[in-house]
Write a protein that holds these residues in place. Structure first.
Motif, PDB file in Angstrom:
ATOM      1  N   SER A 121     -10.217  -3.827  -4.146  1.00  0.00           N
ATOM      2  CA  SER A 121     -10.615  -2.996  -3.018  1.00  0.00           C
ATOM      3  C   SER A 121     -10.273  -1.579  -2.905  1.00  0.00           C
ATOM      4  O   SER A 121     -11.094  -0.738  -2.309  1.00  0.00           O
ATOM      5  CB  SER A 121     -10.272  -3.590  -1.693  1.00  0.00           C
ATOM      6  OG  SER A 121      -8.828  -3.477  -1.715  1.00  0.00           O
ATOM      7  N   LEU A 122      -9.368  -0.928  -3.571  1.00  0.00           N
ATOM      8  CA  LEU A 122      -9.077   0.371  -3.550  1.00  0.00           C
ATOM      9  C   LEU A 122      -9.089   1.221  -4.764  1.00  0.00           C
ATOM     10  O   LEU A 122      -9.629   2.142  -5.147  1.00  0.00           O
ATOM     11  CB  LEU A 122      -7.434   0.205  -2.786  1.00  0.00           C
ATOM     12  CG  LEU A 122      -7.193   1.578  -2.372  1.00  0.00           C
ATOM     13  CD1 LEU A 122      -6.227   1.724  -0.911  1.00  0.00           C
ATOM     14  CD2 LEU A 122      -6.510   2.778  -3.436  1.00  0.00           C
ATOM     15  N   ASP A 123      -8.131   0.430  -5.781  1.00  0.00           N
ATOM     16  CA  ASP A 123      -7.815   1.179  -6.885  1.00  0.00           C
ATOM     17  C   ASP A 123      -9.025   1.315  -7.997  1.00  0.00           C
ATOM     18  O   ASP A 123      -9.573   2.366  -8.308  1.00  0.00           O
ATOM     19  CB  ASP A 123      -6.533   0.494  -7.897  1.00  0.00           C
ATOM     20  CG  ASP A 123      -5.372   0.617  -6.994  1.00  0.00           C
ATOM     21  OD1 ASP A 123      -4.847   1.914  -6.951  1.00  0.00           O
ATOM     22  OD2 ASP A 123      -4.957  -0.459  -6.659  1.00  0.00           O
ATOM     23  N   TYR A 131       0.955  -1.162  -0.151  1.00  0.00           N
ATOM     24  CA  TYR A 131       0.087   0.051   0.136  1.00  0.00           C
ATOM     25  C   TYR A 131       0.966   1.384  -0.105  1.00  0.00           C
ATOM     26  O   TYR A 131       0.419   2.400  -0.124  1.00  0.00           O
ATOM     27  CB  TYR A 131      -0.788   0.038   1.136  1.00  0.00           C
ATOM     28  CG  TYR A 131      -2.015  -0.904   1.180  1.00  0.00           C
ATOM     29  CD1 TYR A 131      -3.262  -0.654   0.647  1.00  0.00           C
ATOM     30  CD2 TYR A 131      -1.895  -2.432   1.844  1.00  0.00           C
ATOM     31  CE1 TYR A 131      -4.205  -1.791   0.458  1.00  0.00           C
ATOM     32  CE2 TYR A 131      -2.814  -3.087   1.716  1.00  0.00           C
ATOM     33  CZ  TYR A 131      -3.980  -2.773   1.012  1.00  0.00           C
ATOM     34  OH  TYR A 131      -5.115  -3.921   0.955  1.00  0.00           O
ATOM     35  N   ASP A 132       2.229   0.933   0.226  1.00  0.00           N
ATOM     36  CA  ASP A 132       2.987   2.454   0.344  1.00  0.00           C
ATOM     37  C   ASP A 132       3.622   2.695  -1.011  1.00  0.00           C
ATOM     38  O   ASP A 132       4.819   2.309  -1.466  1.00  0.00           O
ATOM     39  CB  ASP A 132       4.214   1.890   1.121  1.00  0.00           C
ATOM     40  CG  ASP A 132       5.271   3.126   1.347  1.00  0.00           C
ATOM     41  OD1 ASP A 132       4.846   4.309   1.386  1.00  0.00           O
ATOM     42  OD2 ASP A 132       6.491   2.713   1.249  1.00  0.00           O
ATOM     43  N   THR A 133       2.498   3.086  -2.086  1.00  0.00           N
ATOM     44  CA  THR A 133       2.992   3.506  -3.310  1.00  0.00           C
ATOM     45  C   THR A 133       3.555   4.639  -3.720  1.00  0.00           C
ATOM     46  O   THR A 133       3.838   5.101  -5.023  1.00  0.00           O
ATOM     47  CB  THR A 133       1.771   2.978  -4.255  1.00  0.00           C
ATOM     48  OG1 THR A 133       0.740   3.782  -3.656  1.00  0.00           O
ATOM     49  CG2 THR A 133       1.256   1.495  -4.094  1.00  0.00           C
ATOM     50  N   THR A 134       3.463   5.708  -2.793  1.00  0.00           N
ATOM     51  CA  THR A 134       3.931   7.156  -3.180  1.00  0.00           C
ATOM     52  C   THR A 134       5.348   7.188  -3.279  1.00  0.00           C
ATOM     53  O   THR A 134       6.095   6.679  -2.282  1.00  0.00           O
ATOM     54  CB  THR A 134       3.368   8.041  -2.347  1.00  0.00           C
ATOM     55  OG1 THR A 134       3.350   7.567  -1.146  1.00  0.00           O
ATOM     56  CG2 THR A 134       1.686   8.072  -2.645  1.00  0.00           C
ATOM     57  N   LYS A 165      -3.162   1.449 -16.723  1.00  0.00           N
ATOM     58  CA  LYS A 165      -1.973   1.113 -17.240  1.00  0.00           C
ATOM     59  C   LYS A 165      -0.847   1.102 -16.040  1.00  0.00           C
ATOM     60  O   LYS A 165       0.071   0.133 -16.152  1.00  0.00           O
ATOM     61  CB  LYS A 165      -1.163   2.103 -18.137  1.00  0.00           C
ATOM     62  CG  LYS A 165      -0.073   2.202 -18.734  1.00  0.00           C
ATOM     63  CD  LYS A 165       0.236   3.349 -19.744  1.00  0.00           C
ATOM     64  CE  LYS A 165       1.598   3.203 -20.323  1.00  0.00           C
ATOM     65  NZ  LYS A 165       1.978   4.327 -21.324  1.00  0.00           N
ATOM     66  N   ALA A 166      -0.874   1.723 -15.315  1.00  0.00           N
ATOM     67  CA  ALA A 166       0.224   1.594 -13.963  1.00  0.00           C
ATOM     68  C   ALA A 166      -0.062   0.213 -13.211  1.00  0.00           C
ATOM     69  O   ALA A 166       0.920  -0.467 -12.877  1.00  0.00           O
ATOM     70  CB  ALA A 166      -0.133   2.651 -12.892  1.00  0.00           C
ATOM     71  N   LEU A 167      -1.338  -0.229 -13.000  1.00  0.00           N
ATOM     72  CA  LEU A 167      -1.780  -1.344 -12.234  1.00  0.00           C
ATOM     73  C   LEU A 167      -1.008  -2.639 -13.299  1.00  0.00           C
ATOM     74  O   LEU A 167      -0.504  -3.529 -12.954  1.00  0.00           O
ATOM     75  CB  LEU A 167      -3.119  -1.632 -12.166  1.00  0.00           C
ATOM     76  CG  LEU A 167      -3.816  -0.758 -11.122  1.00  0.00           C
ATOM     77  CD1 LEU A 167      -5.382  -1.023 -11.308  1.00  0.00           C
ATOM     78  CD2 LEU A 167      -3.174  -0.914  -9.716  1.00  0.00           C
ATOM     79  N   GLU A 224       2.537   7.516 -12.063  1.00  0.00           N
ATOM     80  CA  GLU A 224       3.962   7.264 -12.554  1.00  0.00           C
ATOM     81  C   GLU A 224       4.398   6.321 -11.303  1.00  0.00           C
ATOM     82  O   GLU A 224       5.553   5.768 -11.334  1.00  0.00           O
ATOM     83  CB  GLU A 224       4.596   8.244 -13.236  1.00  0.00           C
ATOM     84  CG  GLU A 224       4.753   9.469 -12.237  1.00  0.00           C
ATOM     85  CD  GLU A 224       3.649  10.339 -12.220  1.00  0.00           C
ATOM     86  OE1 GLU A 224       3.311  10.483 -11.182  1.00  0.00           O
ATOM     87  OE2 GLU A 224       3.327  10.936 -13.174  1.00  0.00           O
ATOM     88  N   ASP A 225       4.311   6.738 -10.139  1.00  0.00           N
ATOM     89  CA  ASP A 225       4.641   6.227  -8.910  1.00  0.00           C
ATOM     90  C   ASP A 225       4.612   4.719  -8.628  1.00  0.00           C
ATOM     91  O   ASP A 225       5.669   4.116  -8.324  1.00  0.00           O
ATOM     92  CB  ASP A 225       4.217   6.903  -7.513  1.00  0.00           C
ATOM     93  CG  ASP A 225       4.505   8.232  -7.532  1.00  0.00           C
ATOM     94  OD1 ASP A 225       5.025   9.016  -8.318  1.00  0.00           O
ATOM     95  OD2 ASP A 225       4.327   9.048  -6.271  1.00  0.00           O
ATOM     96  N   LEU A 226       3.605   4.179  -8.740  1.00  0.00           N
ATOM     97  CA  LEU A 226       3.368   2.831  -8.889  1.00  0.00           C
ATOM     98  C   LEU A 226       4.228   1.806  -9.310  1.00  0.00           C
ATOM     99  O   LEU A 226       4.897   0.859  -8.806  1.00  0.00           O
ATOM    100  CB  LEU A 226       1.907   2.444  -9.153  1.00  0.00           C
ATOM    101  CG  LEU A 226       0.736   2.650  -8.275  1.00  0.00           C
ATOM    102  CD1 LEU A 226      -0.540   2.563  -9.089  1.00  0.00           C
ATOM    103  CD2 LEU A 226       0.817   1.425  -7.301  1.00  0.00           C
ATOM    104  N   PRO A 227       4.787   2.053 -10.849  1.00  0.00           N
ATOM    105  CA  PRO A 227       5.580   1.108 -11.454  1.00  0.00           C
ATOM    106  C   PRO A 227       6.875   1.257 -10.955  1.00  0.00           C
ATOM    107  O   PRO A 227       8.042   0.519 -11.189  1.00  0.00           O
ATOM    108  CB  PRO A 227       5.527   1.553 -12.834  1.00  0.00           C
ATOM    109  CG  PRO A 227       4.178   2.245 -12.999  1.00  0.00           C
ATOM    110  CD  PRO A 227       3.814   2.936 -11.742  1.00  0.00           C
ATOM    111  N   VAL A 228       7.345   2.239 -10.086  1.00  0.00           N
ATOM    112  CA  VAL A 228       8.432   2.362  -9.492  1.00  0.00           C
ATOM    113  C   VAL A 228       8.613   1.940  -7.931  1.00  0.00           C
ATOM    114  O   VAL A 228       9.487   0.962  -7.743  1.00  0.00           O
ATOM    115  CB  VAL A 228       9.084   3.757  -9.649  1.00  0.00           C
ATOM    116  CG1 VAL A 228      10.402   4.079  -8.871  1.00  0.00           C
ATOM    117  CG2 VAL A 228       9.422   4.364 -11.115  1.00  0.00           C
TER     118      VAL A 228
END
Length: 309
Positions: free
Chosen positions: A263-265, A157-160, A235-237, A185-189
């Motif tokens: 449940s969230l995105d 859950y810490d995606t930022t 796309k990020a997912l 763009e944070d998620l894929p990194v």
């Protein structure tokens, strides 16, 4: 370049934020950890943001202004990294701010435990109140000196990117780059970084204050009914899913990653379909239906009944 190497290089992408920029930069100028450099990247702002940046770089020896044509947040962050000299790299969004002891606490935790990443707790705020971040509350119940996403699965859950410091050597070794030309763009990194790190330190203290824009001034990521917002989130997912598949990550961590998406995105967009146009609905139905085929029955059954419906 003859100056002593700073402990932390802070990269601040700037785009049309003249209303908020001083609050952000003041929080960096007044950090109790003095060994930082602030790399400000003007991403083609059309307001006075660039002038404010230049004002701070003139006033403070450790503030640096760079101006370029607009290329989006991911491009601005990647652009700033090339100038980073610090032992650690950090990112700050230019409409947010940090507690004044944020980097002192994070650097100390990183040094004591020799971790590749330190993540800090987050509060949200607007013009009237400060309140907890629903996204981060599952992660930051306490300080954990040394852990990993495979041990502490809630780190999914810490995606930022902006509540962290990354060891620069670790960042460069893995050639991390933010996707360009898209939102989220944070998620894929951040998720691959969590997995590739030798260890991660979790700081339970609130160190980052994340602005919630209000009516008439909402950020792009707050505009859920925008079609680009939907397609970029999906796309990020997909990019995170591809990393999991390529790294052959299975078991509880994969299940929690899928549960988070369901449940969230995805509900962020599901819950506004009654106001969306036909093109938006069609894309949502097509892409999400395809995504659901990849989810295990066990993970799906963990959802609340109303969410499964």
């Amino acid at each position: 370049m003859t100056k002593r190497k700073p402990k932390i290089s802070v990269i601040v992408p700037v785009y049309n934020v003249e209303k908020y920029l001083r609050e952000c930069l003041d929080s960096l100028a007044n950090q109790t950890l003095k060994s930082i450099e602030v790399i400000m990247v003007n991403d083609g702002s059309e307001d006075n943001s660039g002038l404010i940046m230049d004002e701070y770089s003139s006033k403070y020896d450790n503030f640096y202004s760079y101006h370029k044509e607009n290329g989006g947040l991911g491009h601005a962050r990647n652009y700033g990294v090339q100038y980073a000299r610090g032992e650690f790299i950090a990112f700050v969004d230019s409409d947010d701010y940090l507690s004044l002891d944020a980097y002192k606490k994070m650097y100390q935790l990183a040094s004591e435990n020799q971790t590749d990443i330190v993540v800090g707790n987050v509060k949200r705020f607007n013009s009237t109140k400060v309140y907890g971040s629903g996204l981060h509350k599952k992660v930051f119940s306490d300080t954990i000196p040394k852990t990993h996403i495979t041990k502490n699965n809630e780190l999914i859950y810490d995606t930022t990117a902006w509540n962290k410091i990354f060891r620069r050597e670790f960042w460069m070794k893995n050639d991390f780059k933010f996707p360009e030309g898209m939102l989220y763009e944070d998620l894929p990194v951040t998720i691959p970084a969590h997995y590739k790190a030798e260890s991660v330190s979790v700081l339970g203290d609130f160190i980052y204050f994340w602005r919630a824009r209000e009516a008439g001034d909402k950020s792009i990521t707050q505009q859920r009914n925008d079609l680009v917002n939907l397609t970029d989130r999906l796309k990020a997912l997909d990019l995170v899913d591809s990393f999991f598949n390529n790294a052959k990550i299975k078991g509880e961590l994969k299940d929690l990653k899928d549960y988070k998406a369901l449940s969230l995105d995805i509900p962020l967009y599901l819950n506004i379909l009654d106001t969306a146009d036909s093109e938006y609905i069609q894309i949502f139905m097509t892409k999400v239906s395809s995504y659901l085929k990849t989810i295990s029955d066990e993970t799906f059954r963990k959802l609340n009944a109303i969410d499964r419906a």
